[in-house]
Motif scaffolding. Structure first.
Motif, PDB file in Angstrom:
ATOM      1  N   THR A  71      54.851 -10.217 -23.233  1.00 47.39           N
ATOM      2  CA  THR A  71      54.310  -8.916 -23.641  1.00 47.39           C
ATOM      3  C   THR A  71      55.259  -8.193 -24.588  1.00 47.39           C
ATOM      4  O   THR A  71      54.857  -7.659 -25.622  1.00 47.39           O
ATOM      5  N   PHE A  72      56.532  -8.177 -24.239  1.00 44.78           N
ATOM      6  CA  PHE A  72      57.490  -7.376 -24.993  1.00 44.78           C
ATOM      7  C   PHE A  72      57.981  -8.087 -26.245  1.00 44.78           C
ATOM      8  O   PHE A  72      58.503  -7.440 -27.158  1.00 44.78           O
ATOM      9  N   VAL A  73      57.820  -9.399 -26.302  1.00 49.57           N
ATOM     10  CA  VAL A  73      58.097 -10.090 -27.556  1.00 49.57           C
ATOM     11  C   VAL A  73      57.119  -9.584 -28.620  1.00 49.57           C
ATOM     12  O   VAL A  73      57.499  -9.319 -29.772  1.00 49.57           O
ATOM     13  N   ALA A  74      55.836  -9.428 -28.221  1.00 48.03           N
ATOM     14  CA  ALA A  74      54.840  -8.896 -29.154  1.00 48.03           C
ATOM     15  C   ALA A  74      55.180  -7.456 -29.544  1.00 48.03           C
ATOM     16  O   ALA A  74      55.033  -7.051 -30.712  1.00 48.03           O
ATOM     17  N   VAL A  75      55.662  -6.667 -28.589  1.00 48.71           N
ATOM     18  CA  VAL A  75      56.041  -5.284 -28.877  1.00 48.71           C
ATOM     19  C   VAL A  75      57.204  -5.253 -29.874  1.00 48.71           C
ATOM     20  O   VAL A  75      57.204  -4.477 -30.834  1.00 48.71           O
ATOM     21  N   ALA A  98      70.900 -10.060 -27.254  1.00 46.54           N
ATOM     22  CA  ALA A  98      70.104 -10.948 -26.399  1.00 46.54           C
ATOM     23  C   ALA A  98      68.682 -11.078 -26.924  1.00 46.54           C
ATOM     24  O   ALA A  98      67.996 -12.076 -26.657  1.00 46.54           O
ATOM     25  N   LEU A  99      68.243 -10.091 -27.702  1.00 44.85           N
ATOM     26  CA  LEU A  99      66.884 -10.138 -28.245  1.00 44.85           C
ATOM     27  C   LEU A  99      66.762 -11.193 -29.342  1.00 44.85           C
ATOM     28  O   LEU A  99      65.654 -11.461 -29.817  1.00 44.85           O
ATOM     29  N   GLY A 100      67.870 -11.778 -29.749  1.00 41.26           N
ATOM     30  CA  GLY A 100      67.809 -12.894 -30.680  1.00 41.26           C
ATOM     31  C   GLY A 100      67.090 -14.092 -30.084  1.00 41.26           C
ATOM     32  O   GLY A 100      66.575 -14.947 -30.821  1.00 41.26           O
ATOM     33  N   ASP A 101      67.044 -14.169 -28.752  1.00 45.40           N
ATOM     34  CA  ASP A 101      66.273 -15.234 -28.114  1.00 45.40           C
ATOM     35  C   ASP A 101      64.778 -14.966 -28.189  1.00 45.40           C
ATOM     36  O   ASP A 101      63.970 -15.859 -27.967  1.00 45.40           O
ATOM     37  N   TRP A 102      64.393 -13.719 -28.444  1.00 49.52           N
ATOM     38  CA  TRP A 102      62.977 -13.390 -28.640  1.00 49.52           C
ATOM     39  C   TRP A 102      62.580 -13.598 -30.099  1.00 49.52           C
ATOM     40  O   TRP A 102      61.586 -14.261 -30.379  1.00 49.52           O
ATOM     41  N   LEU A 106      66.592 -11.644 -35.701  1.00 47.59           N
ATOM     42  CA  LEU A 106      67.442 -10.500 -35.387  1.00 47.59           C
ATOM     43  C   LEU A 106      68.901 -10.895 -35.272  1.00 47.59           C
ATOM     44  O   LEU A 106      69.764 -10.032 -35.100  1.00 47.59           O
ATOM     45  N   GLY A 107      69.166 -12.180 -35.327  1.00 50.91           N
ATOM     46  CA  GLY A 107      70.547 -12.646 -35.249  1.00 50.91           C
ATOM     47  C   GLY A 107      70.734 -13.544 -34.045  1.00 50.91           C
ATOM     48  O   GLY A 107      69.908 -13.563 -33.130  1.00 50.91           O
ATOM     49  N   PRO A 108      71.817 -14.309 -34.042  1.00 46.75           N
ATOM     50  CA  PRO A 108      72.042 -15.234 -32.927  1.00 46.75           C
ATOM     51  C   PRO A 108      72.330 -14.480 -31.634  1.00 46.75           C
ATOM     52  O   PRO A 108      73.056 -13.480 -31.625  1.00 46.75           O
ATOM     53  N   ALA A 109      71.749 -14.971 -30.546  1.00 44.37           N
ATOM     54  CA  ALA A 109      72.016 -14.384 -29.232  1.00 44.37           C
ATOM     55  C   ALA A 109      73.371 -14.862 -28.733  1.00 44.37           C
ATOM     56  O   ALA A 109      73.852 -15.922 -29.130  1.00 44.37           O
ATOM     57  N   ALA A 378      63.679 -20.330 -20.737  1.00 39.59           N
ATOM     58  CA  ALA A 378      63.499 -19.279 -19.728  1.00 39.59           C
ATOM     59  C   ALA A 378      64.780 -19.095 -18.923  1.00 39.59           C
ATOM     60  O   ALA A 378      65.186 -17.965 -18.622  1.00 39.59           O
ATOM     61  N   GLY A 379      65.434 -20.203 -18.567  1.00 38.21           N
ATOM     62  CA  GLY A 379      66.680 -20.100 -17.829  1.00 38.21           C
ATOM     63  C   GLY A 379      67.751 -19.395 -18.634  1.00 38.21           C
ATOM     64  O   GLY A 379      68.532 -18.607 -18.086  1.00 38.21           O
ATOM     65  N   ARG A 380      67.798 -19.676 -19.923  1.00 36.65           N
ATOM     66  CA  ARG A 380      68.782 -19.015 -20.798  1.00 36.65           C
ATOM     67  C   ARG A 380      68.568 -17.501 -20.803  1.00 36.65           C
ATOM     68  O   ARG A 380      69.533 -16.737 -20.884  1.00 36.65           O
ATOM     69  N   GLN A 381      67.325 -17.070 -20.693  1.00 32.59           N
ATOM     70  CA  GLN A 381      67.005 -15.648 -20.703  1.00 32.59           C
ATOM     71  C   GLN A 381      67.051 -15.032 -19.300  1.00 32.59           C
ATOM     72  O   GLN A 381      66.619 -13.895 -19.110  1.00 32.59           O
ATOM     73  N   ASN A 382      67.543 -15.801 -18.324  1.00 29.78           N
ATOM     74  CA  ASN A 382      67.606 -15.335 -16.939  1.00 29.78           C
ATOM     75  C   ASN A 382      66.221 -15.021 -16.378  1.00 29.78           C
ATOM     76  O   ASN A 382      66.081 -14.211 -15.453  1.00 29.78           O
ATOM     77  N   ALA A 383      65.205 -15.655 -16.936  1.00 30.58           N
ATOM     78  CA  ALA A 383      63.827 -15.460 -16.466  1.00 30.58           C
ATOM     79  C   ALA A 383      63.528 -16.552 -15.433  1.00 30.58           C
ATOM     80  O   ALA A 383      62.816 -17.520 -15.701  1.00 30.58           O
ATOM     81  N   TYR A 384      64.092 -16.385 -14.242  1.00 31.94           N
ATOM     82  CA  TYR A 384      64.097 -17.469 -13.274  1.00 31.94           C
ATOM     83  C   TYR A 384      62.715 -17.713 -12.650  1.00 31.94           C
ATOM     84  O   TYR A 384      62.395 -18.842 -12.288  1.00 31.94           O
ATOM     85  N   ASP A 385      61.917 -16.674 -12.507  1.00 35.66           N
ATOM     86  CA  ASP A 385      60.564 -16.882 -11.997  1.00 35.66           C
ATOM     87  C   ASP A 385      59.789 -17.813 -12.917  1.00 35.66           C
ATOM     88  O   ASP A 385      59.121 -18.749 -12.468  1.00 35.66           O
ATOM     89  N   GLU A 386      59.851 -17.533 -14.216  1.00 31.39           N
ATOM     90  CA  GLU A 386      59.123 -18.351 -15.174  1.00 31.39           C
ATOM     91  C   GLU A 386      59.721 -19.757 -15.257  1.00 31.39           C
ATOM     92  O   GLU A 386      59.002 -20.747 -15.377  1.00 31.39           O
ATOM     93  N   GLN A 387      61.050 -19.853 -15.195  1.00 29.01           N
ATOM     94  CA  GLN A 387      61.687 -21.162 -15.216  1.00 29.01           C
ATOM     95  C   GLN A 387      61.220 -21.996 -14.020  1.00 29.01           C
ATOM     96  O   GLN A 387      60.897 -23.184 -14.160  1.00 29.01           O
ATOM     97  N   LEU A 388      61.176 -21.377 -12.850  1.00 30.32           N
ATOM     98  CA  LEU A 388      60.732 -22.097 -11.651  1.00 30.32           C
ATOM     99  C   LEU A 388      59.291 -22.555 -11.799  1.00 30.32           C
ATOM    100  O   LEU A 388      58.946 -23.688 -11.441  1.00 30.32           O
ATOM    101  N   HIS A 389      58.428 -21.685 -12.337  1.00 26.84           N
ATOM    102  CA  HIS A 389      57.024 -22.065 -12.534  1.00 26.84           C
ATOM    103  C   HIS A 389      56.910 -23.293 -13.427  1.00 26.84           C
ATOM    104  O   HIS A 389      56.160 -24.234 -13.135  1.00 26.84           O
ATOM    105  N   LEU A 390      57.653 -23.311 -14.523  1.00 31.60           N
ATOM    106  CA  LEU A 390      57.587 -24.429 -15.456  1.00 31.60           C
ATOM    107  C   LEU A 390      58.117 -25.715 -14.826  1.00 31.60           C
ATOM    108  O   LEU A 390      57.534 -26.799 -14.992  1.00 31.60           O
TER     109      LEU A 390
END
Length: 925
Positions: A71-75, A98-102, A106-109, A378-390
């Motif tokens: 959602t927020f990548v689109a924002v 950190a938004l460089g991963d989005w 914007l530059g390297p994360a 997802a793991g790099r972004q600390n998005a562990y719920d999504e990483q686990l789902h994948l």
């Protein structure tokens, strides 16, 4: 045309007006599918004054569980488009974002960063943008939000205070199962005072007529408007569909919506099918590659837009409404779906949607690598719920093309980080079943560490896994991390010597490797152990260092634990107000970090425990109930119920206490660890049995738990209750030699236990009270206990000790001294609404004749109040000497009262007098 929504429009405008005053506004717009949520928001936002900056993002059903921050990548992309790339970069940190991963542009994360850094960067960026002009942030379909977007939305709603930002989220009702985390998010937001809820209901018949007028260009026939209102149920989307359906009956909604597409040209239908499969906006180039032939594309899109089925936005084309998309997708033949999914995948980019397109196309061999790449990101972004789902998506496939054990390892680690302990246990166990400790000691040790931590979070066990893991790695960072965790568990289990050895070794390893994360966890343990040893200043200093290290390392769990454990230290040392304040600060931090359900519930406990001792019971109950409303993990919920149960018991709320005790007993039945929980439940059981006169049961529970390894204060609380139980047993059976022998032995055992607990600040009052109960029982001893409780600021225990002191004063015929003490005790108990204690105080005053002692009203025998008191004690089989001791009068006075009682009841014996009094109901009053 927007019709029938005047009050809803006004609510949104009012929220925006508050935004113009520099106050964050949050609005949740909810309603059934097709009810017009998006139309309402679009119409209001389009007409807002002051030219606010509007940023919109939507939550996608396809890949929602595995696409972090979608959602927020689109924002962010929209913000770059509106402000310009260079301006956005100026607002971001200079040393990398950190938004460089989005958005890589914007530059390297940074090479590694914690979740908090990303959240803070988004927060800072939006707050800075809002300084220049009002900002409206619209998030559509929150019910489908991925876990990371959900947490970020809540984080912004909690922390954008003081910013000119209006946050609007739309929610489709009826989409979420009862335990869905997004339902908890909406419930949490809905409880916040600053959140406005806008619930869209069906349109009235007049509104349906107005909508039909806008669609047809002329007023409808009243009968037709009434029929469409009835058939549509007032749902605007259904009204729109029925307006073009003529009088043809529709068997169901799906058929009705598909009727709108049936007459479209073939290229338009194919483009619509492609958009339904894609699940997101498609640009001209991509749509041309996967949909109709290029020379037919523009005509097809024009048809779809003209029929109100497709909208064109900055990110491409999308089907206007999810219900239409669902109907079109459901009507596709399986082969057609697979073909379109494959085309979308061929022209897609890496991410969970790519993996799911390949899976839907039946191409498992191409789906699995895409899912693994998305999981790594997802793991790099600390998005562990999504990483686990994948990772679980990969594990669900039957393929030999991946290292299954490696995927299980990654899934176990992600589950632990995501707080999904049951999944962590399952995946680590499955991986361990495939590995040989002799061949892969480091991998096995890491998995044992994950499983041990997961087990500990579930039921307080897991020590055996961690101890075995430590033996497998003689050196290195993993050993340090395992030892720190083992020390943490040792503190919780009150195995203090073992915990200190493990934590000290972990600090040494962390120092050699410059591992701040491990050092923070080890110092947390050492601080707790210093606190147990009474080294308050040393412990406080260690907590501060651990907190700073954990925050810098992005270790939110340890960071929040420093607040919880330090508050517990201050509480145990009797610094109740400081403990409650630190718990409040920690709870706010947990809420800010989106951990109000997990760690926040324990920080709530760190507040309500000292509040209970301070006598602020109403506030404690409010905090505890709010924490339980978050549906915390079982162990955390149990700790809050313990305090609520104690308050309920002290207030005489029998039904509430029994309910809470049943819940706690059920928890204990399935929990094999958590000693603090076990002893607290035992304390409540003993206290309740004592209150209800079940003295043998109270002594039985006491005996079961007296030799346990409990924290110091809980040990003393249990011992005090034990001493009161023995007193009550002796009074209930004064001539029973067996009871006399048992109580003497138990008191000796209790004295040994109490003498083993150091007499530190916060514990002195317990020691003095135990001494007064068991060895001295003289007024000066009780007065010393009263002063100790008063110095701690504990009004309930002060009142209890004052009551005991008054009883001691009455025993020596010191009625003025008893009266003064009872008066203060009653004032304290009344302020707490401690009904059982009030009853005890009043009974003691009555028995000691501190107050009226005239005739008892409605008494056929004309017994005085004092004669009824004597008769009640006689009815329990007491001798004159025992009656005298209980009522603080002489044996001769008792004999006189008994003679008068026999005469008034015309009874020859004491037994006959008691029988006659019971028959009349006198002793039941």
């Amino acid at each position: 045309m927007l019709v029938g929504r005047a009050s809803e429009v006004a609510a949104l405008r009012a929220a925006f007006d508050r935004t113009l005053a520099g106050r964050l506004g949050v609005v949740l717009v909810s309603g059934e599918a097709g009810i017009g949520k998006s139309e309402l928001v679009s119409a209001v936002v389009r007409d807002l004054p002051g030219d606010p900056l509007v940023l919109a993002g939507g939550c996608l059903e396809l890949g929602a569980d595995g696409a972090p921050y979608a959602t927020f990548v689109a924002v962010l992309r929209e913000l770059v488009r509106r402000l310009g790339h260079d301006r956005v970069v100026e607002l971001l940190p200079r040393d990398g974002t950190a938004l460089g991963d989005w958005l890589p542009s914007l530059g390297p994360a940074p090479a590694g960063y914690g979740r908090t850094r990303l959240l803070e960067e988004v927060l800072g960026l939006l707050a800075e943008v809002a300084r220049a002009h009002p900002l409206v942030l619209v998030v559509e379909d929150l019910h489908w939000a991925d876990a990371s977007s959900r947490e970020l939305f809540a984080y912004l709603a909690r922390n954008l205070t003081g910013s000119a930002v209006l946050m609007i989220g739309t929610v489709r009702t009826g989409e979420l199962a009862a335990g869905h985390p997004n339902r908890r998010l909406l419930a949490e937001l809905g409880r916040r005072v600053e959140v406005t809820r806008v619930e869209l209901g069906p349109l009235a018949r007049a509104d349906v007529a107005a909508l039909l007028t806008a669609i047809d260009g002329l007023p409808p026939d009243p009968a037709r408007a009434a029929r469409i209102h009835r058939r549509s149920g007032g749902n605007p989307l259904f009204v729109e569909a029925l307006a073009g359906a003529g009088e043809t009956p529709a068997e169901d909604l799906r058929t009705l919506l598909l009727d709108r597409t049936a007459a479209l040209p073939a290229p338009a239908r194919e483009a619509l099918a492609t958009l339904a499969v894609a699940g997101r906006g498609l640009t001209d180039d991509v749509l041309a590659a996967v949909g109709p032939v290029v020379d037919e594309l523009q005509a097809a899109l024009s048809d779809l837009v003209g029929h109100g089925l497709v909208v064109a936005g900055p990110d491409g084309y999308a089907i206007k409404h999810d219900l239409i998309k669902e109907a079109v997708y459901g009507a596709l033949l399986p082969a057609q779906r697979r073909r379109l999914h494959a085309r979308c995948a061929e022209h897609g980019t890496d991410g969970v949607a790519l993996a799911e397109h390949w899976l839907a196309a039946g191409e498992v061999g191409r789906a699995v690598p895409a899912a693994l790449r998305a999981a790594a990101q997802a793991g790099r972004q600390n998005a562990y719920d999504e990483q686990l789902h994948l990772l679980e998506l990969v594990l669900a496939q039957r393929t030999d093309d991946v290292d299954r054990v490696a995927v299980l390892e990654a899934a176990a680690t992600a589950a632990l980080a995501a707080g999904k302990s049951a999944a962590g246990i399952a995946h680590s166990t499955a991986a361990l079943d495939e590995l040989d400790a002799a061949a892969d000691p480091v991998r096995v040790a890491a998995l044992l560490g994950v499983r041990g931590q997961s087990r500990f979070r579930v039921d307080g066990t897991g020590r055996d896994d961690l101890e075995r893991a430590v033996t497998l790695v003689p050196a290195g960072a993993l050993r340090g991390s395992l030892l720190a965790t083992l020390g943490f568990i040792g503190v919780s289990e009150c195995r203090y010597d073992e915990a200190r050895r493990a934590a000290t070794a972990a600090v040494e390893i962390a120092g050699e490797l410059v591992d701040d994360g491990t050092k923070a966890r080890a110092l947390l343990v050492i601080a707790a152990l210093d606190g147990v040893g009474g080294l308050l200043e040393s412990a406080t200093a260690s907590y501060a260092i651990a907190r700073d290290l954990a925050e810098a390392a992005g270790d939110e769990h340890t960071y929040l634990m420093t607040f919880q454990w330090e508050a517990g230290l201050l509480d145990a040392a009797g610094h109740y107000a400081r403990a409650a304040e630190l718990g409040r600060i920690g709870q706010q931090a947990a809420e800010r970090l989106g951990r109000s359900r997990s760690r926040g519930s324990m920080l709530a406990n760190a507040r309500l425990v000292p509040l209970r001792y301070l006598g602020e019971w109403d506030e404690a109950v409010r905090i505890g109930e709010d924490a339980l409303a978050e549906d915390p993990p079982p162990l955390y919920g149990a700790f809050n119920r313990m305090v609520l149960a104690d308050i309920a018991r002290c207030r005489g709320e029998r039904e509430r206490f029994e309910l809470l005790l049943r819940q706690l007993t059920e928890f204990a039945r399935h929990s094999h660890g958590a000693p603090e929980a076990v002893v607290e439940i035992a304390i409540q059981r003993v206290a309740w049995a004592l209150d209800t006169g079940a003295l043998e049961q109270a002594d039985h529970v006491l005996a079961e738990h007296l030799g346990g390894r409990w924290p110091a204060r809980e040990t003393l609380r249990l011992a005090l209750l034990g001493a009161r139980v023995q007193r009550a047993r002796r009074v209930a059976a004064p001539r029973n030699r067996r009871v006399a022998t048992e109580t003497a032995a138990r008191l000796a055992e209790l004295s040994t236990v109490v003498s083993s607990v150091p007499d530190l600040r916060g514990l002195t009052a317990y020691h003095l009270t135990f001494r007064a109960l068991t060895t001295e029982d003289v007024l000066p001893a009780w007065d010393r206990a009263v002063e100790a409780w008063r110095d701690l600021g504990d009004p309930y225990q002060t009142a209890v000790a004052l009551t005991d002191a008054a009883a001691c004063a009455l025993a020596s015929n010191n009625r003025p001294g008893a009266s003064v003490r009872l008066r203060e005790a009653r004032a304290l108990a009344a302020g707490l609404v401690a009904a059982p204690l009030l009853v005890r105080i009043d009974e003691l005053a009555d028995r000691g004749r501190i107050g009226a002692a005239g005739p008892v009203q409605q008494n056929d025998f004309r017994l005085t109040r004092r004669e009824v008191d004597v008769l009640r004690v006689v009815a329990r089989g007491r001798s004159n000497a025992e009656v005298a001791a209980e009522l603080f009068i002489s044996a001769n006075t008792v004999a006189t009262h008994v003679a008068r009682i026999l005469g008034k009841l015309q009874a020859a014996t004491r037994t006959e007098a008691v029988s006659r009094a019971r028959e009349s109901g006198l002793l039941d009053r």
